[in-house]
Write a protein that holds these residues in place. Structure first.
Motif, PDB file in Angstrom:
ATOM      1  N   PRO A  52      -4.885  11.662   0.346  1.00 42.00           N
ATOM      2  CA  PRO A  52      -4.129  10.425   0.187  1.00 42.00           C
ATOM      3  C   PRO A  52      -2.962  10.627  -0.773  1.00 42.00           C
ATOM      4  O   PRO A  52      -3.015  11.495  -1.627  1.00 42.00           O
ATOM      5  N   PRO A  91       4.604  -5.699  14.109  1.00 39.26           N
ATOM      6  CA  PRO A  91       3.855  -4.537  13.632  1.00 39.26           C
ATOM      7  C   PRO A  91       4.259  -3.288  14.411  1.00 39.26           C
ATOM      8  O   PRO A  91       4.649  -3.389  15.575  1.00 39.26           O
ATOM      9  N   PRO A  92       4.199  -2.143  13.772  1.00 38.89           N
ATOM     10  CA  PRO A  92       4.618  -0.917  14.447  1.00 38.89           C
ATOM     11  C   PRO A  92       3.676  -0.599  15.603  1.00 38.89           C
ATOM     12  O   PRO A  92       2.491  -0.926  15.543  1.00 38.89           O
ATOM     13  N   ALA A 140      -3.807   5.154   4.123  1.00 34.44           N
ATOM     14  CA  ALA A 140      -3.055   5.591   2.944  1.00 34.44           C
ATOM     15  C   ALA A 140      -1.704   6.151   3.393  1.00 34.44           C
ATOM     16  O   ALA A 140      -0.673   5.942   2.763  1.00 34.44           O
ATOM     17  N   VAL A 154       6.815 -19.999   1.388  1.00 34.20           N
ATOM     18  CA  VAL A 154       5.875 -19.170   0.607  1.00 34.20           C
ATOM     19  C   VAL A 154       6.162 -17.702   0.932  1.00 34.20           C
ATOM     20  O   VAL A 154       6.303 -16.870   0.039  1.00 34.20           O
ATOM     21  N   THR A 155       6.246 -17.423   2.223  1.00 31.88           N
ATOM     22  CA  THR A 155       6.716 -16.106   2.676  1.00 31.88           C
ATOM     23  C   THR A 155       7.795 -16.357   3.728  1.00 31.88           C
ATOM     24  O   THR A 155       8.016 -17.489   4.138  1.00 31.88           O
ATOM     25  N   ALA A 156       8.459 -15.276   4.137  1.00 28.53           N
ATOM     26  CA  ALA A 156       9.580 -15.422   5.066  1.00 28.53           C
ATOM     27  C   ALA A 156       9.095 -15.984   6.399  1.00 28.53           C
ATOM     28  O   ALA A 156       7.977 -15.727   6.835  1.00 28.53           O
ATOM     29  N   GLN A 159       8.877  -2.557   5.366  1.00 31.45           N
ATOM     30  CA  GLN A 159       9.656  -3.386   6.290  1.00 31.45           C
ATOM     31  C   GLN A 159       9.477  -4.879   6.008  1.00 31.45           C
ATOM     32  O   GLN A 159      10.176  -5.705   6.582  1.00 31.45           O
ATOM     33  N   GLU A 160       8.544  -5.220   5.131  1.00 31.50           N
ATOM     34  CA  GLU A 160       8.232  -6.625   4.873  1.00 31.50           C
ATOM     35  C   GLU A 160       9.351  -7.307   4.087  1.00 31.50           C
ATOM     36  O   GLU A 160       9.914  -6.716   3.164  1.00 31.50           O
ATOM     37  N   PRO A 161       9.618  -8.565   4.394  1.00 35.30           N
ATOM     38  CA  PRO A 161      10.630  -9.309   3.627  1.00 35.30           C
ATOM     39  C   PRO A 161      10.112  -9.846   2.296  1.00 35.30           C
ATOM     40  O   PRO A 161      10.881 -10.387   1.508  1.00 35.30           O
ATOM     41  N   ASP A 162       8.810  -9.700   2.046  1.00 33.03           N
ATOM     42  CA  ASP A 162       8.201 -10.265   0.831  1.00 33.03           C
ATOM     43  C   ASP A 162       7.408  -9.197   0.084  1.00 33.03           C
ATOM     44  O   ASP A 162       7.111  -8.142   0.637  1.00 33.03           O
ATOM     45  N   THR A 205       5.084   0.486   6.798  1.00 33.07           N
ATOM     46  CA  THR A 205       5.049  -0.883   7.315  1.00 33.07           C
ATOM     47  C   THR A 205       5.328  -1.870   6.178  1.00 33.07           C
ATOM     48  O   THR A 205       6.072  -2.839   6.353  1.00 33.07           O
ATOM     49  N   VAL A 249       1.023   2.019  10.329  1.00 31.86           N
ATOM     50  CA  VAL A 249      -0.103   1.217  10.837  1.00 31.86           C
ATOM     51  C   VAL A 249       0.167  -0.254  10.535  1.00 31.86           C
ATOM     52  O   VAL A 249       0.992  -0.576   9.671  1.00 31.86           O
ATOM     53  N   ASP A 250      -0.532  -1.124  11.229  1.00 30.61           N
ATOM     54  CA  ASP A 250      -0.320  -2.550  10.980  1.00 30.61           C
ATOM     55  C   ASP A 250      -0.877  -2.937   9.607  1.00 30.61           C
ATOM     56  O   ASP A 250      -1.768  -2.261   9.083  1.00 30.61           O
ATOM     57  N   ILE A 251      -0.338  -4.006   9.039  1.00 30.51           N
ATOM     58  CA  ILE A 251      -0.842  -4.501   7.752  1.00 30.51           C
ATOM     59  C   ILE A 251      -1.209  -5.978   7.889  1.00 30.51           C
ATOM     60  O   ILE A 251      -0.939  -6.801   7.016  1.00 30.51           O
ATOM     61  N   ASP A 252      -1.829  -6.289   9.027  1.00 30.98           N
ATOM     62  CA  ASP A 252      -2.266  -7.659   9.288  1.00 30.98           C
ATOM     63  C   ASP A 252      -3.759  -7.773   9.541  1.00 30.98           C
ATOM     64  O   ASP A 252      -4.338  -8.809   9.288  1.00 30.98           O
ATOM     65  N   GLY A 294       2.309 -15.936  -1.653  1.00 34.52           N
ATOM     66  CA  GLY A 294       3.607 -15.251  -1.713  1.00 34.52           C
ATOM     67  C   GLY A 294       3.472 -13.745  -1.734  1.00 34.52           C
ATOM     68  O   GLY A 294       4.444 -13.034  -1.522  1.00 34.52           O
ATOM     69  N   ALA A 303      10.344 -15.245   9.294  1.00 36.05           N
ATOM     70  CA  ALA A 303      10.324 -14.177  10.297  1.00 36.05           C
ATOM     71  C   ALA A 303       9.857 -12.876   9.660  1.00 36.05           C
ATOM     72  O   ALA A 303      10.342 -12.487   8.602  1.00 36.05           O
ATOM     73  N   ARG A 304       8.892 -12.239  10.313  1.00 36.66           N
ATOM     74  CA  ARG A 304       8.428 -10.931   9.848  1.00 36.66           C
ATOM     75  C   ARG A 304       8.667  -9.925  10.949  1.00 36.66           C
ATOM     76  O   ARG A 304       8.655 -10.276  12.126  1.00 36.66           O
ATOM     77  N   PRO A 305       8.863  -8.657  10.584  1.00 32.10           N
ATOM     78  CA  PRO A 305       9.033  -7.653  11.630  1.00 32.10           C
ATOM     79  C   PRO A 305       7.744  -7.493  12.434  1.00 32.10           C
ATOM     80  O   PRO A 305       6.651  -7.724  11.908  1.00 32.10           O
ATOM     81  N   ARG A 342       1.437 -10.143  -0.363  1.00 35.67           N
ATOM     82  CA  ARG A 342       0.549  -9.517   0.621  1.00 35.67           C
ATOM     83  C   ARG A 342      -0.180  -8.396  -0.112  1.00 35.67           C
ATOM     84  O   ARG A 342       0.452  -7.598  -0.809  1.00 35.67           O
TER      85      ARG A 342
END
Lengths: 317, 345
Positions: free
Chosen positions: B345, B330-331, A145, B322-324, A154-157, A151, A181-184, A133, B326-328, A135
């Motif tokens: 930083p 990635p940028p 950083a 567990v999570t949504a 923008q996450e729903p969780d 990003t 940046v991506d967070i995947d 649940g 649909a996710r946006p 990330r």
């Protein structure tokens, strides 16, 4: 971080920052300096020393339509908010059958190296990476950083961002166009053919230094910055390890029951038959972080131990 | 009955009695279904406390929000969560109000702003405070009603929430359902200050005590509280003194209290008292009460049949929610400008 926060606050008026000393003081690590004067007390919200309470308020505010950024000063203090993070933020979507989500970002400092002893120096991000649940992000570079926050917003969780305290000291050139940046995905920070060094956060620059030293011995190490500790980018990890056939995990968490153990297990499950050596690990010694510099340094991963572990996987130990 | 300021018509009296009897009869049936192993896990009954949900929740508007505890069947029913979907949730069926994932302790309904069913004592209070913060910042005018037992008052989260709620002036009605026992530990055995509402008053929150066994008194207190909150958003604390007639949960042998004590409270029960008063005042007749019973029995029979005949969620869906879904996306990677600036930083 300061610029990332400023931009986020400018772009979306639902976003606000809350935490201990984020406002009038300017942030424990000066991360939010000047922001209260710019955005006002409602959007840079100083909180009392009530980690569980204000984290829960952040969860409720997120469920109620806002986009809070909750700052918990350090990971050790986050334990006071663990009930809210684990029992509410991470579970409410599931308990409600998908009806409610918590689009919340929680930031905190993690890691040792500033002689802050055993209640301000631990690396517990691996614990949080245990929880479905959530990330879990661990930026190591200036770009990350700067770019992960937007990003994450923008996450729903719920997203937890762990910022290693030693990285607050680093400064360097950053492209003026740097943005989200991506967070995947994990990132290959240094390509190599002979072994894969997997790390994140505060250990990345030590690992890169070790890789350069190995290069002088004719060993080309690939360095992977995990970036996202949950969910792990298995595709990048397994592709690299399957190719180099050797791996060492460098993790500032303790060894027992750790993220490094999880990664080693998954390598064993997925690419065991392509491996030429057991997975090596460089972790923090099984001791609370001590105050004196020499003992603190000895407790956490350092370049010589990374070199030893790397050579050992190559049979050169 | 108290609080003569409330104008009680035949319709409102019938509605109050109906709401309370509906909870009681629903839960009586749940207890039976528990012994038949149709309902599993924990089952915490509201038996004796019905006047609180029935006195408060009908005073809320559709945009107001509710945060409750693991003893929340009554709150969900009074809020209008259909009995069919509540019963299906008790069974763990996919048609339940939480898709079957929550069970008795986690009844949710987004359409009716029911935020659960929280089974960590005190855990719902900060959530309610945050919902109130969102409403305050967005100027929505909504109020969050947060229900919790007196056991929660010992938790740090209670005190953290009281302080933050008053500091940030959030529009939350905190309702302490004080039934005198935190599971099996009597209030006097666990609290240095047993006058609960003074705890909230200590944080500067307007606070009052009402007889939680009297639906009209609860309604009157709620009206005062909601009027004050809507006029000027701020927290308000209502301590409803009540009693739980049955065990804490179905596993409780009740070694901690006398049968005589329970029986004495039963005589002051919210349904018994209100029904006798309505009969003596001539606002209801025995035939009206019999009609209410018949109506509720039919609703319960329908709800049980619905739950029985509903499908289980397929095991293939185990990892859902567990999570949504649909996710946006990635940028897009930023185009390097080539120019750099020194950054920290």
């Amino acid at each position: 971080m300061n610029q990332a926060l400023r931009e986020a606050l400018q772009r979306d008026e639902r976003i606000f920052l809350m935490g201990e000393d984020v406002g009038a003081y300017g942030g424990c690590y000066a991360v939010s300096k000047g922001l209260m004067a710019e955005f006002g007390e409602d959007r840079i919200r100083d909180t009392p020393l009530s980690e569980s309470g204000f984290t829960g308020f952040g969860i409720g505010a997120a469920a109620g339509g806002l986009r809070p950024i909750v700052e918990l000063m350090t990971v050790n203090f986050s334990l006071l908010a663990l009930d809210q993070i684990m029992n509410t933020a991470a579970t409410i979507r599931h308990m409600s059958g998908g009806q409610f989500g918590v689009p919340l970002v929680i930031r905190m400092a993690t890691g040792a190296g500033k002689q802050l002893a055993a209640q301000h120096s631990h690396s517990l991000e691996g614990w949080y990476a245990h929880i479905p649940g959530l990330r879990i992000l661990a930026p190591a570079t200036l770009e990350d950083a700067r770019g992960m926050l937007w990003t994450a917003l923008q996450e729903p969780d719920p997203v937890l961002i762990f910022e290693n305290v030693m990285l607050y000291n680093r400064s360097g050139p950053l492209d003026t166009g740097a943005g989200a940046v991506d967070i995947d995905r994990a990132a290959i920070r240094r390509p190599g053919r002979d072994l894969t060094l997997l790390t994140y956060g505060g250990s990345l620059f030590k690992t890169l230094e070790a890789a350069e030293a190995l290069s002088t011995e004719g060993i080309e190490a690939e360095v992977i910055d995990l970036r996202v500790l949950r969910p792990l980018d298995e595709a990048t990890i397994m592709a690299s390890v399957g190719r180099t056939r050797r791996a060492v995990v460098v993790d500032e968490g303790w060894r027992a029951g750790s993220l490094s153990a999880e990664i080693a297990a998954r390598i064993g499950e997925q690419v065991f038959w392509r491996m030429d050596a057991p997975v090596g690990r460089v972790c923090t010694a099984e001791v609370p972080i001590p105050y004196p510099r020499h003992l603190e340094d000895a407790a956490i991963p350092q370049v010589p131990r990374i070199l030893e572990a790397a050579r050992a996987t190559l049979g050169k130990g | 009955m108290s609080a003569a300021k409330i104008h009680l018509t035949r319709e409102t009296v019938r509605a109050h009695l109906h709401a309370m009897m509906r909870i009681r009869m629903f839960e009586d049936r749940c207890a039976e279904l528990y012994t038949q192993e149709k309902i599993r896990g924990f089952l915490h009954l509201y038996d004796g406390e019905e006047a609180i949900a029935a006195g408060i929740i009908p005073q809320l508007t559709a945009t107001d929000r509710i945060v409750a505890t693991y003893r929340e069947h009554g709150h969900a029913l009074v809020r209008g969560v259909p009995m069919r979907s509540v019963m299906a949730e008790m069974f763990g069926k996919a048609t339940g109000c939480s898709g079957g994932r929550g069970g008795s302790m986690h009844l949710f309904d987004a359409a009716r702003n029911v935020y659960g069913g929280n089974a960590i004592v005190g855990g719902g209070l900060p959530l309610a405070g945050g919902l109130g913060l969102a409403d305050r910042v967005q100027g929505s005018g909504a109020v969050t009603a947060c229900f919790f037992g007196e056991g929660a008052v010992a938790e740090g989260e209670f005190h953290e929430t009281m302080n933050l709620a008053q500091l940030w002036r959030v529009p939350v009605l905190f309702v302490c359902e004080n039934n005198g026992y935190a599971m099996g530990t009597a209030l006097t055995r666990s609290e240095a200050q047993t006058d609960i509402h003074t705890r909230a008053a200590g944080y500067g929150i307007p606070s009052e005590v009402v007889d939680g066994m009297d639906v009209v008194a609860v309604e009157a207190g709620t009206r005062r509280a909601l009027a004050a909150i809507r006029e000027d958003p701020h927290p308000y604390f209502l301590e409803c003194r009540t009693y739980r007639f049955r065990a804490h949960s179905m596993f409780d042998a009740q070694l901690y209290r006398d049968k005589a004590e329970v029986e004495a409270w039963r005589q002051k029960g919210p349904i018994l008292r209100f029904r006798n008063w309505a009969l003596s005042a001539g606002l209801l007749h025995e035939a009206d009460i019999a009609a209410i019973e018949t109506e509720i029995e039919a609703e319960i029979a329908d709800a049980v049949a619905f739950a029985e005949s509903s499908e289980w969620e397929p095991v293939a869906d185990l990892l859902h929610h567990v999570t949504a879904e649909a996710r946006p996306a990635p940028p897009p990677p930023a185009e390097p400008t080539g120019a750099t600036a020194t950054a920290r930083p």
